[in-house]
Design an enzyme around this catalytic site. Structure first.
Site, PDB file in Angstrom:
ATOM      1  N   ARG A  52      27.622  14.904   0.112  1.00  0.00           N
ATOM      2  CA  ARG A  52      27.440  14.482   1.510  1.00  0.00           C
ATOM      3  C   ARG A  52      27.386  12.968   1.640  1.00  0.00           C
ATOM      4  NH1 ARG A  52      24.618  17.932   5.928  1.00  0.00           N
ATOM      5  NH2 ARG A  52      25.647  19.877   5.512  1.00  0.00           N
ATOM      6  N   ASP A  53      27.059  12.300   0.572  1.00  0.00           N
ATOM      7  CA  ASP A  53      26.822  10.866   0.639  1.00  0.00           C
ATOM      8  C   ASP A  53      27.975  10.053   0.060  1.00  0.00           C
ATOM      9  OD1 ASP A  53      25.086   8.875   1.444  1.00  0.00           O
ATOM     10  OD2 ASP A  53      24.212   8.640  -0.510  1.00  0.00           O
TER      11      ASP A  53
END
Lengths: 114, 343
Positions: A70-71
């Site tokens: 997600r990052d």
């Protein structure tokens, strides 16, 4: 066991200083032993450390992004983690262009070899 | 038939006028227009550069200015034609710019951008000091306003437009007429040894509803050696700062303040509701995955949470219950999630 002994006056002064710092004091009252020094890692991301870090404030990973996919897109544009991902400025500007969503299509990310 | 058409048009127009619209960038080349009233995607616009980051709507709600291509390009997005009008060419020859911080004046004719210029020479790169430029939106002409310290991530403009506020390691107040920093609110560089440095990450900028630019901070009390967190709340209109301490740290990326300025909502791996009057956390909900950013509806009843995965989640602000999840065409990543002005 002491492996070193001072040979000149300056070294003797340093030795005395170290001994004075490490010898138990006569009066300790109710003092607790000093807590061991540990590195201070701030919470989450920050502009204060460049590049970023890979542990959370407790030394683990639970306080980081979950899951790491997600990052990933902002590890290389906004958050100063340039070492861990391909160089988007010069050598691999389009390494993510076939992958709209890293959590779903991560296999479409380009493999980039230095 | 004609009357029916007029009626249908009127209903459609009023429906469109009532809708609250939001914009956010998505990977790899898009801006999504989100209808916050109907909780659905209202449109999508292809950008020329990749990965839109900062988004600044014009006061009339017709345009959005966005940074793309690793914060290097400045694109003008026409929301009516759903296309890119032009790219503002502000990079001087031989330079590479990285833009962190973008704000538009009240008339909508002048942008202020915080740029980190790098001179690309034949044999080496030379890093110039970070600086703020003003950009004439019509012509694209730039003018240097002031140099700022390293670490600035966001810009705001006071209501009287006399001062720019640059959010970096500290808050720097820049007098636009004097072209210099005239005041500083300390965050990292605390003047007293009894105050811990306030560590903030001002990448998520959404203050349209309340006028309060709110960012979580983390610090360590130098006396007790305890870690603490809270919110740094900047009133954008007048530049006043309120530091709200909230206790033991919970990892957070961003926060948004409700229109009545009584509550704040902060998000990362958990969603927090904060009572700003009592200065305490009132609710915490665990999220199944990380989210970066939240914005809030005009009535303060709905919270829109996104970033870090291709979804917008709609929450009830009273209960923090998830109401709906809307799938997006790509990851928003670290993008602004801005409310468009009512038209």
């Amino acid at each position: 066991m002491r492996h070193m002994r001072p040979l000149n006056k300056k070294a003797a002064r340093i030795d005395n200083y170290v001994v004075s710092r490490t010898t138990d004091e006569d009066v300790v009252a109710l003092q607790s032993p000093p807590a061991p020094q540990r590195p201070h890692v701030p919470m989450a991301c920050s502009l204060m450390f460049t590049p970023g870090w890979e542990v959370d404030a407790a030394g683990g990973t639970a306080g980081l992004c979950q899951p790491v996919e997600r990052d990933i897109y902002d590890c290389f544009v906004s958050c100063y983690w340039p070492a861990q991902v391909p160089d988007h400025l010069n050598n691999a500007p389009d390494w993510t262009s076939k992958c709209a969503s890293a959590t779903k299509d991560w296999r479409n990310l380009d493999l980039v070899f230095p | 038939m004609k009357a029916l058409l007029i009626f249908a048009f009127t209903v459609a127009l009023s429906f469109a006028q009532e809708s609250e619209l939001y914009v956010l960038g998505v990977h790899p080349h898009g801006i999504v227009i989100f209808d916050g009233t109907r909780h659905e995607i209202a449109g999508q616009i292809q950008t020329r550069g990749r990965a839109p980051k900062e988004l600044v709507p014009s006061p009339d709600g017709k345009f959005v200015y966005t940074t793309t291509d690793g914060r290097a390009k400045l694109e003008v997005v026409n929301l009516e034609t759903r296309s890119i009008d032009r790219v503002l060419e502000i990079t001087p020859p031989g330079y590479r710019l990285t833009i962190y911080g973008l704000v538009l004046n009240g008339k909508g004719d002048r942008l202020y951008v915080h740029v980190k210029p790098v001179r690309e020479l034949i044999d080496r790169y030379v890093v110039d000091p970070p600086q703020i430029w003003s950009v004439d939106v019509a012509t694209g002409k730039t003018q240097k306003v002031a140099e700022v310290p390293q670490g600035v991530a966001a810009l705001a403009l006071t209501k009287d437009e006399r001062k720019l506020i640059a959010w970096g390691r500290d808050l720097y107040y820049i007098d636009v007429a004097q072209n210099r920093i005239t005041d500083t609110f300390p965050l990292m560089n605390q003047p007293s040894p009894t105050a811990g440095a306030l560590n903030t990450l001002a990448l998520f900028i959404q203050f349209e509803r309340s006028g309060i630019f709110s960012i979580p901070y983390y610090t360590r009390d130098p006396i007790t050696a305890k870690d603490l967190m809270g919110l740094v709340n900047l009133d954008v209109a007048n530049g006043k700062v309120d530091v709200v301490e909230l206790g033991s740290p919970i990892p957070l990326y961003s926060a948004v303040v409700s229109p009545d300025r009584k509550h704040a909502y902060a998000v990362m791996n958990q969603l927090l509701a904060i009572d700003l009057e009592k200065k305490r956390i009132t609710q915490i909900t665990d999220l199944e995955r990380t989210r970066y950013v939240a914005n809030i509806s005009r009535d303060g009843k709905r919270l829109f949470v996104s970033g870090a995965a291709p979804f917008i989640h709609v929450y009830d602000t009273a209960t923090l219950q998830l109401i709906k999840t809307i799938e997006l065409p790509g990851d928003p990543s670290v993008t602004s999630f801005r409310a468009l002005p009512a038209r």
